[in-house]
Design an enzyme around this catalytic site. Structure first.
Site, PDB file in Angstrom:
ATOM      1  N   GLN A 174       0.891  -1.161   0.000  1.00  0.00           N
ATOM      2  CA  GLN A 174       0.000   0.000   0.000  1.00  0.00           C
ATOM      3  C   GLN A 174       0.927   1.208   0.000  1.00  0.00           C
ATOM      4  O   GLN A 174       1.497   1.559   1.029  1.00  0.00           O
ATOM      5  CB  GLN A 174      -0.928  -0.028   1.219  1.00  0.00           C
ATOM      6  CG  GLN A 174      -1.657   1.279   1.514  1.00  0.00           C
ATOM      7  CD  GLN A 174      -2.453   1.810   0.328  1.00  0.00           C
ATOM      8  OE1 GLN A 174      -3.093   1.064  -0.407  1.00  0.00           O
ATOM      9  NE2 GLN A 174      -2.384   3.114   0.098  1.00  0.00           N
ATOM     10  N   GLY A 304     -10.331   1.127   2.686  1.00  0.00           N
ATOM     11  CA  GLY A 304     -11.468   0.600   1.941  1.00  0.00           C
ATOM     12  C   GLY A 304     -11.050   0.172   0.554  1.00  0.00           C
ATOM     13  O   GLY A 304     -11.282  -0.963   0.127  1.00  0.00           O
ATOM     14  N   GLY A 305     -10.423   1.096  -0.141  1.00  0.00           N
ATOM     15  CA  GLY A 305     -10.003   0.791  -1.499  1.00  0.00           C
ATOM     16  C   GLY A 305      -8.814   1.630  -1.887  1.00  0.00           C
ATOM     17  O   GLY A 305      -8.571   2.689  -1.299  1.00  0.00           O
ATOM     18  N   MET A 306      -8.054   1.142  -2.854  1.00  0.00           N
ATOM     19  CA  MET A 306      -6.902   1.878  -3.351  1.00  0.00           C
ATOM     20  C   MET A 306      -6.903   1.782  -4.868  1.00  0.00           C
ATOM     21  O   MET A 306      -6.960   0.686  -5.423  1.00  0.00           O
ATOM     22  CB  MET A 306      -5.611   1.305  -2.749  1.00  0.00           C
ATOM     23  CG  MET A 306      -4.354   2.021  -3.208  1.00  0.00           C
ATOM     24  SD  MET A 306      -4.342   3.763  -2.688  1.00  0.00           S
ATOM     25  CE  MET A 306      -3.442   4.492  -4.054  1.00  0.00           C
ATOM     26  N   GLU A 307      -6.819   2.959  -5.487  1.00  0.00           N
ATOM     27  CA  GLU A 307      -7.023   3.072  -6.924  1.00  0.00           C
ATOM     28  C   GLU A 307      -5.815   2.676  -7.767  1.00  0.00           C
ATOM     29  O   GLU A 307      -5.491   3.346  -8.734  1.00  0.00           O
ATOM     30  CB  GLU A 307      -7.425   4.516  -7.242  1.00  0.00           C
ATOM     31  CG  GLU A 307      -6.345   5.589  -6.974  1.00  0.00           C
ATOM     32  CD  GLU A 307      -6.335   6.183  -5.574  1.00  0.00           C
ATOM     33  OE1 GLU A 307      -6.760   5.498  -4.630  1.00  0.00           O
ATOM     34  OE2 GLU A 307      -5.891   7.332  -5.433  1.00  0.00           O
ATOM     35  N   ASN A 308      -5.117   1.603  -7.403  1.00  0.00           N
ATOM     36  CA  ASN A 308      -3.953   1.208  -8.190  1.00  0.00           C
ATOM     37  C   ASN A 308      -4.373   1.006  -9.652  1.00  0.00           C
ATOM     38  O   ASN A 308      -5.349   0.311  -9.917  1.00  0.00           O
ATOM     39  CB  ASN A 308      -3.329  -0.042  -7.584  1.00  0.00           C
ATOM     40  CG  ASN A 308      -2.844   0.214  -6.170  1.00  0.00           C
ATOM     41  OD1 ASN A 308      -2.217   1.234  -5.903  1.00  0.00           O
ATOM     42  ND2 ASN A 308      -3.172  -0.685  -5.242  1.00  0.00           N
ATOM     43  N   GLU A 332     -13.082   4.158  -6.635  1.00  0.00           N
ATOM     44  CA  GLU A 332     -11.721   3.789  -7.085  1.00  0.00           C
ATOM     45  C   GLU A 332     -11.627   3.830  -8.606  1.00  0.00           C
ATOM     46  O   GLU A 332     -10.610   4.244  -9.162  1.00  0.00           O
ATOM     47  CB  GLU A 332     -11.325   2.410  -6.542  1.00  0.00           C
ATOM     48  CG  GLU A 332     -11.416   2.242  -5.021  1.00  0.00           C
ATOM     49  CD  GLU A 332     -10.806   3.381  -4.205  1.00  0.00           C
ATOM     50  OE1 GLU A 332      -9.897   4.055  -4.717  1.00  0.00           O
ATOM     51  OE2 GLU A 332     -11.259   3.601  -3.065  1.00  0.00           O
ATOM     52  N   HIS A 335     -11.095   7.345  -9.857  1.00  0.00           N
ATOM     53  CA  HIS A 335      -9.711   7.810  -9.763  1.00  0.00           C
ATOM     54  C   HIS A 335      -8.944   7.587 -11.071  1.00  0.00           C
ATOM     55  O   HIS A 335      -7.894   8.203 -11.282  1.00  0.00           O
ATOM     56  CB  HIS A 335      -8.975   7.074  -8.637  1.00  0.00           C
ATOM     57  CG  HIS A 335      -9.097   7.711  -7.280  1.00  0.00           C
ATOM     58  ND1 HIS A 335      -8.757   9.024  -7.040  1.00  0.00           N
ATOM     59  CD2 HIS A 335      -9.498   7.206  -6.087  1.00  0.00           C
ATOM     60  CE1 HIS A 335      -8.945   9.286  -5.746  1.00  0.00           C
ATOM     61  NE2 HIS A 335      -9.403   8.207  -5.152  1.00  0.00           N
ATOM     62  N   ARG A 591      -9.651  -2.767   8.526  1.00  0.00           N
ATOM     63  CA  ARG A 591      -9.914  -1.510   7.824  1.00  0.00           C
ATOM     64  C   ARG A 591     -10.050  -0.373   8.825  1.00  0.00           C
ATOM     65  O   ARG A 591     -10.974  -0.349   9.647  1.00  0.00           O
ATOM     66  CB  ARG A 591     -11.198  -1.661   7.001  1.00  0.00           C
ATOM     67  CG  ARG A 591     -11.544  -0.439   6.192  1.00  0.00           C
ATOM     68  CD  ARG A 591     -12.804  -0.690   5.375  1.00  0.00           C
ATOM     69  NE  ARG A 591     -13.254   0.517   4.717  1.00  0.00           N
ATOM     70  CZ  ARG A 591     -14.419   0.640   4.097  1.00  0.00           C
ATOM     71  NH1 ARG A 591     -15.244  -0.403   4.064  1.00  0.00           N
ATOM     72  NH2 ARG A 591     -14.760   1.760   3.535  1.00  0.00           N
ATOM     73  N   LYS A 593     -11.020   2.728   8.904  1.00  0.00           N
ATOM     74  CA  LYS A 593     -12.250   3.501   9.025  1.00  0.00           C
ATOM     75  C   LYS A 593     -13.275   2.769   9.910  1.00  0.00           C
ATOM     76  O   LYS A 593     -14.081   3.397  10.593  1.00  0.00           O
ATOM     77  CB  LYS A 593     -12.838   3.737   7.627  1.00  0.00           C
ATOM     78  CG  LYS A 593     -14.032   4.669   7.601  1.00  0.00           C
ATOM     79  CD  LYS A 593     -14.758   4.632   6.268  1.00  0.00           C
ATOM     80  CE  LYS A 593     -16.115   3.989   6.456  1.00  0.00           C
ATOM     81  NZ  LYS A 593     -16.974   3.995   5.273  1.00  0.00           N
TER      82      LYS A 593
HETATM   83  N1  BES Z   1      -6.721   6.868  -2.387  1.00  0.00           N
HETATM   84  C1  BES Z   1      -7.623   6.571  -1.341  1.00  0.00           C
HETATM   85  C2  BES Z   1      -6.999   5.801  -0.218  1.00  0.00           C
HETATM   86  C3  BES Z   1      -5.845   6.486   0.497  1.00  0.00           C
HETATM   87  C4  BES Z   1      -5.856   7.830   0.763  1.00  0.00           C
HETATM   88  C5  BES Z   1      -4.764   5.737   0.908  1.00  0.00           C
HETATM   89  C6  BES Z   1      -4.784   8.431   1.414  1.00  0.00           C
HETATM   90  C7  BES Z   1      -3.703   6.330   1.566  1.00  0.00           C
HETATM   91  C8  BES Z   1      -3.706   7.689   1.810  1.00  0.00           C
HETATM   92  C9  BES Z   1      -8.831   5.790  -1.850  1.00  0.00           C
HETATM   93  O1  BES Z   1      -9.253   6.162  -3.107  1.00  0.00           O
HETATM   94  C10 BES Z   1      -9.968   6.085  -0.927  1.00  0.00           C
HETATM   95  O2  BES Z   1     -10.363   7.214  -0.853  1.00  0.00           O
HETATM   96  N2  BES Z   1     -10.489   5.075  -0.229  1.00  0.00           N
HETATM   97  C11 BES Z   1     -11.574   5.218   0.696  1.00  0.00           C
HETATM   98  C12 BES Z   1     -12.866   4.710   0.121  1.00  0.00           C
HETATM   99  C13 BES Z   1     -13.713   5.726  -0.563  1.00  0.00           C
HETATM  100  C14 BES Z   1     -15.033   5.112  -0.996  1.00  0.00           C
HETATM  101  C15 BES Z   1     -13.958   6.977   0.240  1.00  0.00           C
HETATM  102  C16 BES Z   1     -11.295   4.382   1.914  1.00  0.00           C
HETATM  103  O3  BES Z   1     -10.346   3.582   1.869  1.00  0.00           O
HETATM  104  O4  BES Z   1     -11.996   4.522   2.890  1.00  0.00           O
HETATM  105 ZN    ZN Z   2     -10.093   8.084  -3.165  1.00  0.00          ZN
END
Ligand code: BES
Ligand code: ZN
Length: 638
Positions: A174, A304-308, A332, A335, A591, A593
């Site tokens: 990550q 939650g997710g990562m836009e690789n 994602e 992105h 996770r 969050k």
């Molecule tokens: N790019 C982010 C994840 C991120 C942000 C990782 C900053 C490390 C540092 C990803 O696109 C994201 O925003 N994920 C959210 C989910 C989204 C539906 C709001 C998450 O992981 O909660």
């Molecule tokens: Zn994001």
């Protein structure tokens, strides 16, 4: 006549030449001229990198890595192709964190390498250690032999017990925001875009996947996997995972990768993915990354997710069984335009990534699932933002946030997401959807494959939307939105009729008019349940909790978001029946969050703190290094 014509031709040619020159450096930070001088301000300088791209710039990263599960390390070499921006530059500065650098070499022709002097500076707690490599005048390649630390902040090593299949180990990276440097020595700044290629060796029975195209045709488990990412991307998008991973197609250019046990469930949950890609293309122009696949990770995935690019990494906690949490996929995927195509130049400009993406996510959700669902999610977003802002310092409520001297992960609040999205929604509502959609499409086109600052965006916004419509522009309060804390008075307010009905039902129950079991909840979506639970007063009686639980089976509910909301209520009101579930939840999900707010709620009372410590002792080894650091902080504060 002839003379004028050839003059015109000459002028056109000169014009084309100038444009070509501009384009050739278009994958650099916009506004950063060769030589490092920024055009207007110093806002394009990255406070979170030791690297020197204004002198020598990395253009390509070639990885050659062994995945060693027994030692929990990645070991091998990274060969960087560099371009000298300043002719007299004699050293390449890279970012590293906890890397063991074995050897550095340089080459003029890419074939023969000669040893190079290097110095690894003192490690900063946030930034890691700078690596300076001496560069002979003609060198074009730099090869670094290295291995990672088992505790690398950007890599999580899972024991078989932490996977769904329980048989094989698993590893994933990550890299966002500044963790790429913990597994690759590079110029770890989002303003330095690179193409990359990789050869990854794994134990024979495991498969490696990356945020890139497969560069070999062998589809069997070969133990060696080759990848190629031909488009220049910021380093935080380089990603790798290896484990017992299988795949299933979803559509013509979409698919899922998961452990075998989750494959069919994930494929059903994400069956709308191809439609989402088409809906986003219709709004914002072509999908530029060829394939869009989703990797569902084991539950300890910290976000939650990562836009690789080409391969979104996603938490299994969105597999609700009813597609109710797939906005995360829309996010994602979005992105691929906002973030991966047009990238924040520094972490100050993070809202350009996340605010735009949250706005796009809502538009795609509306296109696929309708306005009602979209408005519910927007309303939940605003609620969460307001709640989070109660505890934020004013400086952190600013879109153009100053993160100098701090870990950029601290900028990961709802401000860039939800306040950013509200700002774009205000533009949409003020200028009209049609005009705003055109504007955004033009924005992605204009800045494709570039890393831009907030200033660049504002200049573009003024030129293309505000200045041509001065009367409407006046209503926006641009400066307040971008540079001031709080939520401006003209912030849009999402409207949900469904939520109004939920509130009416909740009141009936709270006022004792209707028992919980008789409430009209049969058709409620996840979003309505979340709203219902959030709408309840902070304090509930033991009888009320029992009644809710008996009527709706909340303690044993599988939906991770609803369970989270219910567990918060349970902790707050000391509803003991839910504690075994709480422990199970915190020890099986990583996770942030979903887990952080539960620990925060627990440590508010002495008894809760004791419970938190006991659970955390069990849960911590299963959490990602980033999540461990975050929860450690909560426990220390208590
Ligand atoms: N790019 C982010 C994840 C991120 C942000 C990782 C900053 C490390 C540092 C990803 O696109 C994201 O925003 N994920 C959210 C989910 C989204 C539906 C709001 C998450 O992981 O909660
Ligand atoms: Zn994001």
């Amino acid at each position: 006549m002839k003379v004028t014509l050839s003059l015109i031709c000459f002028a056109i040619l000169v014009g084309l030449f100038v444009m070509a020159c501009r384009n050739s450096s278009s994958d650099d930070v916009k506004g950063l001229r060769p030589g490092g001088a920024t055009t207007k301000t110093d806002n394009a300088r990255d406070a979170h990198s030791y690297s020197n791209p204004e002198q020598v710039r990395v253009r390509h990263v070639d990885l050659d890595l062994d995945v060693l599960f027994d030692r929990k390390i990645l070991k091998g070499a990274s060969t960087l192709t560099v371009e000298r921006i300043k002719p007299d530059a004699d050293s390449l500065k890279l970012d590293t964190r906890d890397l063991k650098v074995v050897k550095a070499e340089t080459s003029n022709d890419g074939k023969s390498f000669a040893p190079a002097q290097f110095t690894l500076g003192a490690a900063d707690k946030i930034l890691g250690a700078p690596l300076a490599i001496q560069l002979p005048p003609q060198a074009t390649k730099v090869r670094i032999e290295y291995e990672t630390n088992p505790n690398a902040s950007g890599v999580q090593w899972l024991e078989p017990a932490q996977t769904a299949g329980k048989k094989h180990p698993y590893v994933f990276t990550q890299s966002q925001a500044i963790h790429a440097r913990s597994w690759i020595p590079l110029q770890d700044s989002p303003g330095v875009r690179v193409t990359y290629s990789a050869r990854i060796r794994t134990p024979k029975e495991l498969r490696a996947v990356m945020s890139a195209a497969r560069a070999d045709t062998d589809k069997t488990l070969s133990g060696t996997y080759k990848f190629e990412m031909p488009q220049a991307i910021p380093p935080y998008l380089i990603a790798l995972a290896a484990g017992d991973i299988v795949s299933k197609p979803l559509g013509a250019r979409t698919g899922v990768y998961t452990e075998p046990a989750m494959r069919d469930r994930a494929a059903r949950e994400f069956e709308d993915t191809e439609k989402m890609v088409m809906a986003t293309e219709k709004l914002y122009g072509p999908y530029r990354w060829d394939r869009y696949d989703i990797l569902v990770l084991p539950p300890s995935f910290p976000i939650g997710g990562m836009e690789n690019p080409r391969l979104t990494f996603a938490t299994p906690t969105i597999l609700a069984g009813d597609k109710s949490l797939v906005s995360l996929i829309a996010h994602e995927l979005a992105h691929s335009w906002s973030g991966n195509l047009v990238t924040n130049a520094t972490w100050r400009d993070f809202w350009l990534n996340e605010g735009f993406t949250t706005y796009l996510e809502r538009r795609v959700t509306e296109a696929i699932y309708g306005r009602e669902r979209e408005e519910m999610e927007a309303a939940l977003g605003v609620q969460s933002l307001k709640k989070e802002m109660e505890d934020l310092q004013e400086a952190d409520e600013i879109l153009h946030v100053d993160l100098t001297g701090r870990d950029p992960d601290e900028g990961f609040t709802l401000v860039p997401y939800e306040k950013g999205a509200l700002f774009l929604r205000l533009l949409e509502e003020t200028f009209g959807r049609e005009r705003f959609d055109q504007f955004l499409k033009g924005y992605f086109e204009q800045f494709a494959f570039q890393s831009i600052t907030t200033d660049d965006f504002i200049a573009h916004l003024k030129k293309n939307l505000l200045d041509p419509n001065p009367q409407l522009a006046e209503k926006i309060q641009l400066e307040e939105w971008i540079y001031k804390p709080g939520l401006p008075a003209n912030a849009p307010k999402p409207q949900s009729d469904a939520f109004a009905k939920v509130e009416a039902q909740a009141k009936e129950w709270l006022e004792g008019k209707t028992p919980a079991a008789k409430l009209r909840t049969k058709q409620w979506s996840t979003q309505e349940w979340l709203h219902f639970l959030r709408f309840l007063p902070q304090q509930l009686t033991a009888n009320q909790l029992k009644e809710l639980d008996q009527a709706f089976g909340l303690t044993k509910i599988g939906n991770a978001e609803i369970a989270h909301q219910w567990l918060l209520i349970s902790i707050r009101n000391n509803y003991e029946t839910a504690y075994p579930r709480l422990e199970e939840y915190l020890t099986s999900i990583g996770r942030q969050k979903l887990i952080k707010p539960l620990y925060e709620e627990l440590v508010k009372t002495p008894a809760g703190e004791e419970r938190a410590l006991k659970i955390y002792a069990k849960a911590r080894p299963g959490y990602h290094p980033i999540a461990q650091t975050a929860v450690d902080k909560i426990m220390k504060k208590a």
